[in-house]
Design an enzyme around this catalytic site. Sequence first.
Site, PDB file in Angstrom:
ATOM      1  N   TRP A   1      24.051  -4.648 -15.434  1.00  0.00           N
ATOM      2  CA  TRP A   1      23.077  -4.401 -16.518  1.00  0.00           C
ATOM      3  C   TRP A   1      23.144  -3.325 -17.324  1.00  0.00           C
ATOM      4  CZ3 TRP A   1      19.817  -0.644 -15.298  1.00  0.00           C
ATOM      5  CH2 TRP A   1      19.360  -0.406 -13.898  1.00  0.00           C
ATOM      6  N   ASN A   2      23.406  -2.316 -16.512  1.00  0.00           N
ATOM      7  CA  ASN A   2      23.324  -1.014 -17.623  1.00  0.00           C
ATOM      8  C   ASN A   2      24.652  -0.779 -18.272  1.00  0.00           C
ATOM      9  OD1 ASN A   2      25.156  -0.514 -15.436  1.00  0.00           O
ATOM     10  ND2 ASN A   2      25.191   1.611 -15.903  1.00  0.00           N
TER      11      ASN A   2
ATOM     12  N   LYS B   1      31.719 -12.630 -16.466  1.00  0.00           N
ATOM     13  CA  LYS B   1      30.198 -12.995 -15.804  1.00  0.00           C
ATOM     14  C   LYS B   1      29.408 -11.668 -16.061  1.00  0.00           C
ATOM     15  CE  LYS B   1      27.522 -12.969 -12.714  1.00  0.00           C
ATOM     16  NZ  LYS B   1      26.156 -12.261 -13.124  1.00  0.00           N
ATOM     17  N   PRO B   2      28.848 -11.703 -17.112  1.00  0.00           N
ATOM     18  CA  PRO B   2      27.935 -10.535 -17.493  1.00  0.00           C
ATOM     19  C   PRO B   2      26.643 -10.551 -16.393  1.00  0.00           C
ATOM     20  CG  PRO B   2      27.630 -11.997 -19.099  1.00  0.00           C
ATOM     21  CD  PRO B   2      28.741 -12.660 -18.151  1.00  0.00           C
TER      22      PRO B   2
ATOM     23  N   GLY C   1      29.408  -2.537 -10.649  1.00  0.00           N
ATOM     24  CA  GLY C   1      28.023  -2.734 -10.094  1.00  0.00           C
ATOM     25  C   GLY C   1      27.675  -2.057  -8.991  1.00  0.00           C
ATOM     26  N   SER C   2      26.765  -2.476  -8.086  1.00  0.00           N
ATOM     27  CA  SER C   2      26.470  -1.433  -6.943  1.00  0.00           C
ATOM     28  C   SER C   2      27.122  -1.699  -5.807  1.00  0.00           C
ATOM     29  CB  SER C   2      25.106  -2.184  -6.507  1.00  0.00           C
ATOM     30  OG  SER C   2      25.164  -3.361  -6.227  1.00  0.00           O
TER      31      SER C   2
ATOM     32  N   GLU D   1      34.294  -0.545  -9.472  1.00  0.00           N
ATOM     33  CA  GLU D   1      33.725   0.653 -10.046  1.00  0.00           C
ATOM     34  C   GLU D   1      32.394   0.374  -9.528  1.00  0.00           C
ATOM     35  OE1 GLU D   1      35.189   2.959 -12.011  1.00  0.00           O
ATOM     36  OE2 GLU D   1      37.059   2.061 -12.300  1.00  0.00           O
ATOM     37  N   LEU D   2      31.964   1.410  -8.651  1.00  0.00           N
ATOM     38  CA  LEU D   2      30.562   1.377  -7.931  1.00  0.00           C
ATOM     39  C   LEU D   2      29.770   2.556  -8.555  1.00  0.00           C
ATOM     40  CD1 LEU D   2      31.954  -0.167  -4.657  1.00  0.00           C
ATOM     41  CD2 LEU D   2      31.381  -1.308  -6.735  1.00  0.00           C
TER      42      LEU D   2
ATOM     43  N   CYS E   1      26.080   5.400 -14.281  1.00  0.00           N
ATOM     44  CA  CYS E   1      26.740   5.683 -12.876  1.00  0.00           C
ATOM     45  C   CYS E   1      27.074   7.153 -12.698  1.00  0.00           C
ATOM     46  CB  CYS E   1      27.915   4.680 -12.933  1.00  0.00           C
ATOM     47  SG  CYS E   1      29.144   4.890 -14.276  1.00  0.00           S
TER      48      CYS E   1
HETATM   49  P1  NAD Z   1      24.846  -5.200  -9.016  1.00  0.00           P
HETATM   50  O1  NAD Z   1      25.837  -5.033  -8.022  1.00  0.00           O
HETATM   51  O2  NAD Z   1      23.395  -6.024  -8.672  1.00  0.00           O
HETATM   52  O3  NAD Z   1      25.320  -6.639 -10.133  1.00  0.00           O
HETATM   53  C1  NAD Z   1      26.555  -6.436 -10.885  1.00  0.00           C
HETATM   54  C2  NAD Z   1      27.055  -8.039 -11.176  1.00  0.00           C
HETATM   55  O4  NAD Z   1      27.533  -8.388 -10.234  1.00  0.00           O
HETATM   56  C3  NAD Z   1      26.048  -8.706 -11.931  1.00  0.00           C
HETATM   57  O5  NAD Z   1      26.677  -9.290 -12.982  1.00  0.00           O
HETATM   58  C4  NAD Z   1      25.496  -9.506 -10.741  1.00  0.00           C
HETATM   59  O6  NAD Z   1      25.334 -10.802 -11.200  1.00  0.00           O
HETATM   60  C5  NAD Z   1      26.897  -9.716  -9.982  1.00  0.00           C
HETATM   61  N1  NAD Z   1      26.429 -10.302  -8.390  1.00  0.00           N
HETATM   62  C6  NAD Z   1      25.827 -10.103  -7.837  1.00  0.00           C
HETATM   63  N2  NAD Z   1      25.950 -10.472  -6.663  1.00  0.00           N
HETATM   64  C7  NAD Z   1      27.233 -10.843  -6.321  1.00  0.00           C
HETATM   65  C8  NAD Z   1      28.000 -11.578  -5.481  1.00  0.00           C
HETATM   66  N3  NAD Z   1      27.704 -11.707  -4.346  1.00  0.00           N
HETATM   67  N4  NAD Z   1      29.326 -12.023  -5.855  1.00  0.00           N
HETATM   68  C9  NAD Z   1      29.916 -11.545  -7.007  1.00  0.00           C
HETATM   69  N5  NAD Z   1      28.799 -11.100  -8.035  1.00  0.00           N
HETATM   70  C10 NAD Z   1      27.749 -10.883  -7.702  1.00  0.00           C
HETATM   71  O7  NAD Z   1      24.789  -4.021 -10.036  1.00  0.00           O
HETATM   72  P2  NAD Z   1      23.765  -4.024 -11.254  1.00  0.00           P
HETATM   73  O8  NAD Z   1      22.226  -3.463 -10.717  1.00  0.00           O
HETATM   74  O9  NAD Z   1      23.870  -4.800 -12.130  1.00  0.00           O
HETATM   75  O10 NAD Z   1      24.265  -2.624 -11.953  1.00  0.00           O
HETATM   76  C11 NAD Z   1      23.927  -0.984 -11.489  1.00  0.00           C
HETATM   77  C12 NAD Z   1      25.056  -0.702 -10.541  1.00  0.00           C
HETATM   78  O11 NAD Z   1      26.334  -0.744 -11.194  1.00  0.00           O
HETATM   79  C13 NAD Z   1      24.641   0.732  -9.897  1.00  0.00           C
HETATM   80  O12 NAD Z   1      24.893   0.967  -8.728  1.00  0.00           O
HETATM   81  C14 NAD Z   1      25.536   1.475 -10.845  1.00  0.00           C
HETATM   82  O13 NAD Z   1      25.981   2.650 -10.361  1.00  0.00           O
HETATM   83  C15 NAD Z   1      26.689   0.802 -10.818  1.00  0.00           C
HETATM   84  N6  NAD Z   1      27.808   1.126 -12.153  1.00  0.00           N
HETATM   85  C16 NAD Z   1      28.822   1.568 -11.875  1.00  0.00           C
HETATM   86  C17 NAD Z   1      29.762   1.955 -12.764  1.00  0.00           C
HETATM   87  C18 NAD Z   1      31.082   2.658 -12.489  1.00  0.00           C
HETATM   88  O14 NAD Z   1      32.009   2.715 -13.507  1.00  0.00           O
HETATM   89  N7  NAD Z   1      31.390   3.174 -11.453  1.00  0.00           N
HETATM   90  C19 NAD Z   1      29.276   1.930 -14.117  1.00  0.00           C
HETATM   91  C20 NAD Z   1      28.076   1.290 -14.394  1.00  0.00           C
HETATM   92  C21 NAD Z   1      27.309   0.899 -13.300  1.00  0.00           C
END
Ligand code: NAD
Length: 483
Positions: free
Chosen positions: A139-140, A163-164, A213-214, A235-236, A269
């Site tokens: 979402w960021n 899948k956004p 994501g996370s 990319e976490l 991130c």
């Molecule tokens: P998140 O991990 O909660 O969700 C990311 C995506 O994964 C969403 O689309 C979500 O619906 C999906 N998802 C959730 N559970 C899943 C599963 N079990 N299987 C498959 N997909 C699933 O992350 P967030 O809260 O949306 O984003 C913030 C995080 O992203 C922060 O930790 C941030 O540091 C990280 N981030 C990393 C980078 C990078 O380039 N390293 C860039 C931006 C954000």
Amino acid sequence: MASQTVTLDVRNPRTGQADHTISVSSRDEVAAKAARLRENQRVWEAMGVAERCGIMARWLGEVKKSAMAIGEADAVDTGGCHTSYIQGFITMGNIGGWLEDAPKAFADLEWQGMSSSMPTVEVESQVVAYPVTGVISPWNAPLMLALLDAIPALFAGSAVLLKPSEVTPRVIEALFETVRAVPELAAVFDYVTGPGDVGQAVIAQSDTICFTGSVPTGRKVAVACAERLIPCNLELGGKDPCIVTASADLERAATAVLRGAVYATGQVCYSIERVYVQEEVHDEFVALLAEKAQEVRLNSDNPRAGHIGPFTFAPQAEIVQRHIADAVAKGATVVTGGEVEDIAGGLYLRPTVLTGVTHEMEIMQDETFGPCIPVMSYGDEEEAIRLANDTHFGLTASVIAGSAEEAKAIGKRINAGGIFLQDTFLTFAKLRTFGSDSFGWSGYGAPRIGPESLRRFLRRKSLLTQTGPVADIRNDHHLGEGK
Ligand code: NAD
């Protein structure tokens, strides 16, 4: 009986109200979309990079026409601020850059010539695209992070199923208006909506995955990909440090640290999440930082004004408040900020500077993802480097010193993929040149920026032609018989 459509309400971060709804894609819908993309990808790949570039150039024209509308949608999704309104233009820069770079990157990847180990064999080394790339995004920076992988994948000849995040769907809807205006692109680029299990359904249908994501979700994605034996790029998160030495220009350092820590409400991130300042200049630095931090304005009155917006995702405000409370309970001092404010339903936090922090506190260990700046003092350079490296993460780090040479010597010893010297937040300088790897929990896979990023969507295939006589097993001295 027809199955019922499941819907999900979407919160508006400025009002706290659910004012938007998405439908949750069923597993069958995900499978049907993936099958359509898989079928169409064969034509997309066969047309070659030059023809694909022509189609992508038409898409660029459509994005240009809608850049303002895309920015508006991003602002509603994320709570606004200047970063939202430039998202359409960032997308244009991303497509435009690959339009220039992709043909040469492809030409450099293919090779034809005679084998050096078997000189009668001609080798043709070809690259072929993974048919369906699944992209799962956060979402960021929801638009940029949905497209950072999708765009090179498309240039490479892959079809993309996105899948956004279910938290920020509006900007993706605006984007796909532009995709639908280019039918050849819409044939190979589609998206599905919903929470995590829809992400799992995408993994089940894809040939390679790009996830942003996370860390906890990244682990689940990696396991699901491992079960299917498909590659994934992760990319976490980050817990990025900044070191400020005694010789640094403290005005410059405080300005750079503040921006690097609170830009986009710290929901980046590679935000600065920990600051280490040499003990002799610690107090002076903190005073300067706090003064500047107090001048940062919220955008609660007007999304286009102010410097930082509300939290995009309400639970993030709770995490940030918990980190602050944990730090205070363990002896930290809040110098400025510190309390999440509810303004007309939006959740805001003014830049929060903390001192007296230690590595026993969550705020120095786990990703906070908010406008918090915990500052810790250090004695000598060795201690600063040890503290900076005392983390599971390794996305980026910053060093601000009296000279670029001094900063570089420290930066070379920090375990992170991107090291910013004499400033913070220099990630964008890597675009189109070279990317970097993530260290530790910050992820794995090839860099997503620069020429190497295209390679992630391609497999190498060798065509080996025997131009001389074939070997006769009955006369094969290599086997050792008769020796
Ligand atoms: P998140 O991990 O909660 O969700 C990311 C995506 O994964 C969403 O689309 C979500 O619906 C999906 N998802 C959730 N559970 C899943 C599963 N079990 N299987 C498959 N997909 C699933 O992350 P967030 O809260 O949306 O984003 C913030 C995080 O992203 C922060 O930790 C941030 O540091 C990280 N981030 C990393 C980078 C990078 O380039 N390293 C860039 C931006 C954000």
